[in-house]
Design an enzyme around this catalytic site. Structure first.
Site, PDB file in Angstrom:
ATOM      1  N   TYR A  62      32.466 -13.548   1.715  1.00 37.65           N
ATOM      2  CA  TYR A  62      33.709 -12.771   1.811  1.00 37.65           C
ATOM      3  C   TYR A  62      33.455 -11.289   2.073  1.00 37.65           C
ATOM      4  O   TYR A  62      34.369 -10.555   2.426  1.00 37.65           O
ATOM      5  CB  TYR A  62      34.542 -12.931   0.530  1.00 37.65           C
TER       6      TYR A  62
ATOM      7  N   LYS B 102      23.611 -24.498  -2.508  1.00 32.35           N
ATOM      8  CA  LYS B 102      23.444 -25.448  -1.394  1.00 32.35           C
ATOM      9  C   LYS B 102      22.026 -25.217  -0.865  1.00 32.35           C
ATOM     10  O   LYS B 102      21.810 -24.894   0.312  1.00 32.35           O
ATOM     11  CB  LYS B 102      24.531 -25.173  -0.337  1.00 32.35           C
TER      12      LYS B 102
ATOM     13  N   ASP C 188      28.336 -29.767  -3.217  1.00 31.75           N
ATOM     14  CA  ASP C 188      29.141 -30.953  -2.882  1.00 31.75           C
ATOM     15  C   ASP C 188      29.123 -31.948  -4.039  1.00 31.75           C
ATOM     16  O   ASP C 188      30.148 -32.545  -4.394  1.00 31.75           O
ATOM     17  CB  ASP C 188      28.670 -31.596  -1.565  1.00 31.75           C
TER      18      ASP C 188
ATOM     19  N   ASP D  73      35.068 -19.767  -5.805  1.00 29.72           N
ATOM     20  CA  ASP D  73      36.490 -19.700  -5.454  1.00 29.72           C
ATOM     21  C   ASP D  73      37.077 -21.108  -5.430  1.00 29.72           C
ATOM     22  O   ASP D  73      38.114 -21.401  -6.046  1.00 29.72           O
ATOM     23  CB  ASP D  73      36.597 -19.033  -4.066  1.00 29.72           C
TER      24      ASP D  73
ATOM     25  N   ASP E   2      39.256 -23.277  -8.731  1.00 23.77           N
ATOM     26  CA  ASP E   2      40.605 -23.842  -8.537  1.00 23.77           C
ATOM     27  C   ASP E   2      40.617 -25.338  -8.864  1.00 23.77           C
ATOM     28  O   ASP E   2      41.561 -25.838  -9.469  1.00 23.77           O
ATOM     29  CB  ASP E   2      41.078 -23.635  -7.094  1.00 23.77           C
TER      30      ASP E   2
END
Ligand code: NAD
Length: 363
Positions: free
Chosen positions: A146, A195, A227, A251, A255
Site C-alpha cells: 500500500y 508467502k 492462503d 488487511d 476482516d
C-alpha cells in the site's frame, strides 16, 4: 497514577460511544485508584465544520502530548453529505490517515473473540467453533504494497500497472517485537503469516521474525502461508493466539477474522507506535443511520479502552475487570439492537455503559 488521554468523539455515533467508554474508565479509576484526565479534540466532519480541515496541527499536537488516544469514529453518510463534495484530502476520513501518520502508528492490533453468549451470530458450524476462539491480528500498517512505488503506463502498446511490495528488516523487526510482547501477555503463541514460497519480502520477513523469536524463548513461533491461514481461520479458528503479518495480508485476514465473530459492534482495535503510545478505536464506522438515537453498541469502544489500559498503561488487572464486566452484562442477557436476539433485554447505548461501569470490581 495519573493518565492523560486525548479523546476524539468524531462524528455520528462517535460522541455517544466515547462518552460511555469514559464512564467505564472513570469507574475503573474509582475502583483501582487512578485518575484519567481527558482532553477532547475535533477530527473528521466536525473539524471540517469548525476549521475547514479534518484535523488541525494543534489537534495533532494535543494528541502527541498525551499518553494515549481514544477515538470514536469519523465520517458521515457518504452519499448524502456536504463533507464529501470536496477533494479526498479534505474529507473526514483524511483525518484518520493524518493522525496515524502524525503519530507514527505502524502496528495495528485487532482482536477477534467469540463470546459464548453471542455464539449464534458466528457463521461457522458448532463443531468448528468448538470451545470458541480468542485471537489478535497484529498487522503492519505503514509499509508493504500500500505504500510502495506504483504507476500505470503503456509498455509496448499495452497498458500496464505496477505496484511494489517493499519491506526492510527494521520495519519487520519492530512489528515482530510488538507481536511477541503481546503474545507474552497472552497464551504465548505467534503464528507469522507470509508467502515465503513466492515472495522475497516474505523470505526476509520469516528470517527477521525468527531472529526476534530468539529473544522470546517462552513464545512458540510457527510460520503459516497466507492462503493456508485464510482457510485455517474458518476451519480451526481456535488454534490462533497472535497472528503476525504484513499490511495487505493483515488487511484481508483481519476482516475475515472479524466476520467470524458475527457482530461489528463488539470489535475493538488499537494502533501503536514504537513506544507504548497507542490510538484505540472500534473497528466499525460512525453509523450515521443510528447517530444521536442512543442506539449504538458502545462495547467495541469500551473494549478498545480495555486495550488502552493493557497495552499503553500496563494495567492488566484493570483491563481484565473491564472485559469481565462486558462478559457479565452479556451473560445477564442485556443487548443493544445490533446483537439483540429474542428473549434478551434490549438496552440503549447509555444503559450498556451504566451496566458495564456498575460491574467493574477489583478481584
Ligand atoms: P459503519 O460501520 O458505520 O456501519 C455499518 C452498519 O453497522 C450500519 O448499519 C450501522 O448502523 C451498524 N453499526 C456500526 N457500528 C455500530 C454500533 N456500534 N452499534 C450498532 N450498530 C452499528 O460503516 P459504514 O456505514 O460503511 O460507514 C459509515 C461512515 O463511517 C462512513 O462515513 C465511513 O467512511 C465511516 N467509517 C469510519 C471509520 C473510522 O472512523 N475508523 C471506519 C469505517 C467507516
Amino acid at each position: 497514577m495519573n493518565y492523560h488521554i486525548t479523546t476524539i468523539p468524531g462524528d455520528g455515533i462517535g460522541p455517544e460511544i466515547v462518552r460511555e467508554t469514559c464512564k467505564v474508565l472513570n469507574q475503573v479509576g474509582q475502583v483501582f485508584g487512578h485518575e484519567f484526565h481527558y482532553k477532547e479534540i475535533l477530527m473528521g466532519g466536525c473539524s471540517i465544520d469548525a476549521h475547514g480541515v479534518p484535523l488541525t496541527d494543534e489537534a495533532l499536537e494535543t494528541a502527541k502530548g498525551s499518553d494515549a488516544v481514544l477515538l470514536g469514529a469519523v465520517g458521515g453518510d457518504v452519499g448524502n453529505s456536504r463533507w464529501y463534495d470536496v477533494a479526498p484530502n479534505l474529507r473526514p476520513e483524511a483525518g484518520l490517515l493524518a493522525i496515524r501518520k502524525g503519530l507514527n502508528l505502524f502496528a495495528n492490533i485487532r482482536p477477534a473473540y467469540l463470546y459464548e453468549e453471542l455464539a449464534q451470530a458466528c457463521p461457522l458450524k458448532k463443531e468448528i467453533i468448538g470451545d470458541g476462539f480468542d485471537m489478535v491480528i497484529m498487522r503492519e500498517l505503514t509499509g508493504g504494497l500500500y505504500f510502495g512505488e506504483r504507476y500505470t503506463r503503456e509498455v509496448d502498446g499495452v497498458m500496464t500497472a505496477v505496484d511494489t511490495l517493499t519491506y526492510n528488516e527494521k520495519e519487520i523487526r519492530r512489528i515482530a517485537v510488538k507481536a511477541f510482547d503481546i503474545a507474552m501477555k497472552r497464551r504465548k503463541s505467534v503464528i507469522s503469516v507470509d508467502k515465503a514460497n513466492v515472495l522475497d519480502s516474505s523470505r526476509l520477513w520469516r528470517k527477521v521474525v525468527e531472529e526476534v523469536a530468539k529473544d522470546y524463548p517462552q513464545v512458540k513461533l510457527t510460520h503459516m502461508l497466507v492462503d493456508n491461514c485464510a482457510m485455517q481461520l474458518v476451519m480451526n479458528p481456535g488454534q490462533f493466539d497472535v497472528i503476525l503479518t504484513e499490511n495487505m495480508f493483515g488487511d484481508i485476514l483481519s476482516d475475515e477474522a472479524s466476520m467470524i465473530t458475527g457482530s461489528i459492534g463488539m470489535l475493538s482495535s488499537a494502533s501503536m507506535n514504537e513506544s507504548k503510545f497507542g490510538l484505540y478505536e472500534p473497528s466499525h464506522g460512525s453509523a450515521p443511520d443510528i447517530a444521536g438515537k442512543n442506539l449504538a453498541n458502545p462495547i467495541a469502544t469500551i473494549l478498545s479502552g480495555a486495550m488502552m489500559l493493557r497495552y499503553s498503561f500496563d494495567l492488566d488487572q484493570e483491563a481484565d475487570a473491564v472485559e469481565q464486566a462486558v462478559q457479565q452484562v452479556l451473560a445477564e442477557g442485556y443487548r443493544t439492537g445490533d446483537i439483540y436476539s429474542q428473549g434478551r433485554a434490549r438496552g440503549s447505548c447509555s444503559q450498556m455503559g451504566d451496566l458495564i461501569a456498575e460491574r467493574i470490581v477489583k478481584k
